[in-house]
Design a protein around this motif. Structure first.
Motif, PDB file in Angstrom:
ATOM      1  N   ILE A 265       0.688  -3.542   3.459  1.00  0.00           N
ATOM      2  CA  ILE A 265       1.041  -4.161   4.675  1.00  0.00           C
ATOM      3  C   ILE A 265       2.560  -4.449   4.221  1.00  0.00           C
ATOM      4  N   ALA A 266       2.483  -5.182   3.118  1.00  0.00           N
ATOM      5  CA  ALA A 266       4.284  -5.289   2.690  1.00  0.00           C
ATOM      6  C   ALA A 266       4.917  -4.397   2.252  1.00  0.00           C
ATOM      7  N   THR A 267       4.688  -3.399   2.125  1.00  0.00           N
ATOM      8  CA  THR A 267       5.122  -2.463   1.791  1.00  0.00           C
ATOM      9  C   THR A 267       5.650  -0.742   2.228  1.00  0.00           C
ATOM     10  N   GLY A 268       3.954  -0.561   2.950  1.00  0.00           N
ATOM     11  CA  GLY A 268       4.207   0.339   4.120  1.00  0.00           C
ATOM     12  C   GLY A 268       4.097   1.758   2.717  1.00  0.00           C
ATOM     13  N   GLU A 269       3.246   1.509   1.986  1.00  0.00           N
ATOM     14  CA  GLU A 269       2.745   2.208   0.416  1.00  0.00           C
ATOM     15  C   GLU A 269       1.356   2.106   0.869  1.00  0.00           C
ATOM     16  N   TRP A 270       0.029   2.854   1.274  1.00  0.00           N
ATOM     17  CA  TRP A 270      -1.221   3.083   1.824  1.00  0.00           C
ATOM     18  C   TRP A 270      -2.038   4.168   0.137  1.00  0.00           C
ATOM     19  N   VAL A 271      -2.007   3.324  -0.464  1.00  0.00           N
ATOM     20  CA  VAL A 271      -2.450   4.479  -2.293  1.00  0.00           C
ATOM     21  C   VAL A 271      -3.731   3.310  -2.211  1.00  0.00           C
TER      22      VAL A 271
ATOM     23  N   TRP B  49       3.243 -11.328  -1.093  1.00  0.00           N
ATOM     24  CA  TRP B  49       2.960 -12.558   0.430  1.00  0.00           C
ATOM     25  C   TRP B  49       4.194 -12.219   0.715  1.00  0.00           C
ATOM     26  N   PRO B  50       5.168 -13.030   0.342  1.00  0.00           N
ATOM     27  CA  PRO B  50       6.995 -13.411   1.645  1.00  0.00           C
ATOM     28  C   PRO B  50       6.899 -12.282   2.091  1.00  0.00           C
ATOM     29  N   LYS B  51       7.010 -10.906   1.695  1.00  0.00           N
ATOM     30  CA  LYS B  51       6.904  -9.966   3.480  1.00  0.00           C
ATOM     31  C   LYS B  51       5.917  -9.730   3.804  1.00  0.00           C
ATOM     32  N   ILE B  52       4.516 -10.407   3.253  1.00  0.00           N
ATOM     33  CA  ILE B  52       4.382 -10.269   4.976  1.00  0.00           C
ATOM     34  C   ILE B  52       3.771 -11.561   6.341  1.00  0.00           C
ATOM     35  N   THR B  53       5.526 -10.987   6.619  1.00  0.00           N
ATOM     36  CA  THR B  53       5.636 -11.987   7.914  1.00  0.00           C
ATOM     37  C   THR B  53       3.972 -12.299   9.123  1.00  0.00           C
ATOM     38  N   ALA B  54       4.293 -13.220  10.077  1.00  0.00           N
ATOM     39  CA  ALA B  54       2.898 -13.014  11.169  1.00  0.00           C
ATOM     40  C   ALA B  54       3.351 -11.457  12.019  1.00  0.00           C
ATOM     41  N   GLU B  55       4.673 -11.263  12.041  1.00  0.00           N
ATOM     42  CA  GLU B  55       5.257  -9.600  12.367  1.00  0.00           C
ATOM     43  C   GLU B  55       3.951  -8.896  11.794  1.00  0.00           C
TER      44      GLU B  55
ATOM     45  N   ASP C  85      -5.458   3.487   9.912  1.00  0.00           N
ATOM     46  CA  ASP C  85      -6.093   2.903   8.962  1.00  0.00           C
ATOM     47  C   ASP C  85      -6.745   4.313   8.172  1.00  0.00           C
ATOM     48  N   GLY C  86      -5.766   4.918   7.083  1.00  0.00           N
ATOM     49  CA  GLY C  86      -6.009   5.799   6.504  1.00  0.00           C
ATOM     50  C   GLY C  86      -7.259   5.876   5.122  1.00  0.00           C
TER      51      GLY C  86
END
Length: 158
Positions: free
Chosen positions: A63-69, A99-105, A113-114
């Motif tokens: 969610i924060a970085t777009g890196e889904w591992v 967490w600071p990168k996890i905004t309401a948006e 969901d991979g």
């Protein structure tokens, strides 16, 4: 996103739940934490803890970085209570850092969901699932403790 549920209030909810889960893990005798299961089809509580740590780390990073591992084997070597509790804190610390990168948006964004084949879902739904998964397994931990004759921590103390 309502004023009642914000990224900050969601993190605080997760923190309170984790504090209680840690007290459940601490209540286990070390050997039973990694070996006790009341039926063959069930898992020791430590394995359940490793699972929800895997899920939290993967979802928060994604969610924060777009890196889904998703790495189920990352915690395979953890076999002491001290190491498990330290890993709980390490995962949560990484969550706090991201967490600071996890905004309401970002929470409202819907993405495929991979990990579990659930299709498109919001990132908030992912985090709610992660929280529900931890709560579910913590409940199993309560039952395990009672079967072992150990009084679990009070549920209402967060």
């Amino acid at each position: 996103m309502s004023d009642l549920l914000t990224p900050a209030s969601l993190l605080e909810m997760m923190e309170g739940n984790r504090r209680l889960t840690l007290r459940v893990a601490e209540a286990f005798p070390e050997e039973k934490l990694f070996s006790f299961k009341p039926a063959e089809a069930l898992r020791p509580f430590a394995d359940m803890v490793k699972e929800f740590l895997d899920i939290e780390e993967a979802y928060v990073r994604g969610i924060a970085t777009g890196e889904w591992v998703f790495d189920e084997e990352k915690r395979a070597g953890i076999n002491t209570k001290q190491a498990l509790l330290a890993e709980c804190e390490a995962v949560r610390q990484r969550t706090r850092e991201l967490w600071p990168k996890i905004t309401a948006e970002r929470l409202q964004a819907a993405e495929d969901d991979g990990f579990f084949g659930q299709g498109v879902q919001t990132n908030l739904s992912r985090l709610i699932y992660a929280l529900e998964n931890e709560i579910h397994h913590r409940g199993q931990g309560y039952i395990y403790l009672r079967i072992l004759g150990i009084e679990p921590p009070p549920f209402y103390v967060r």
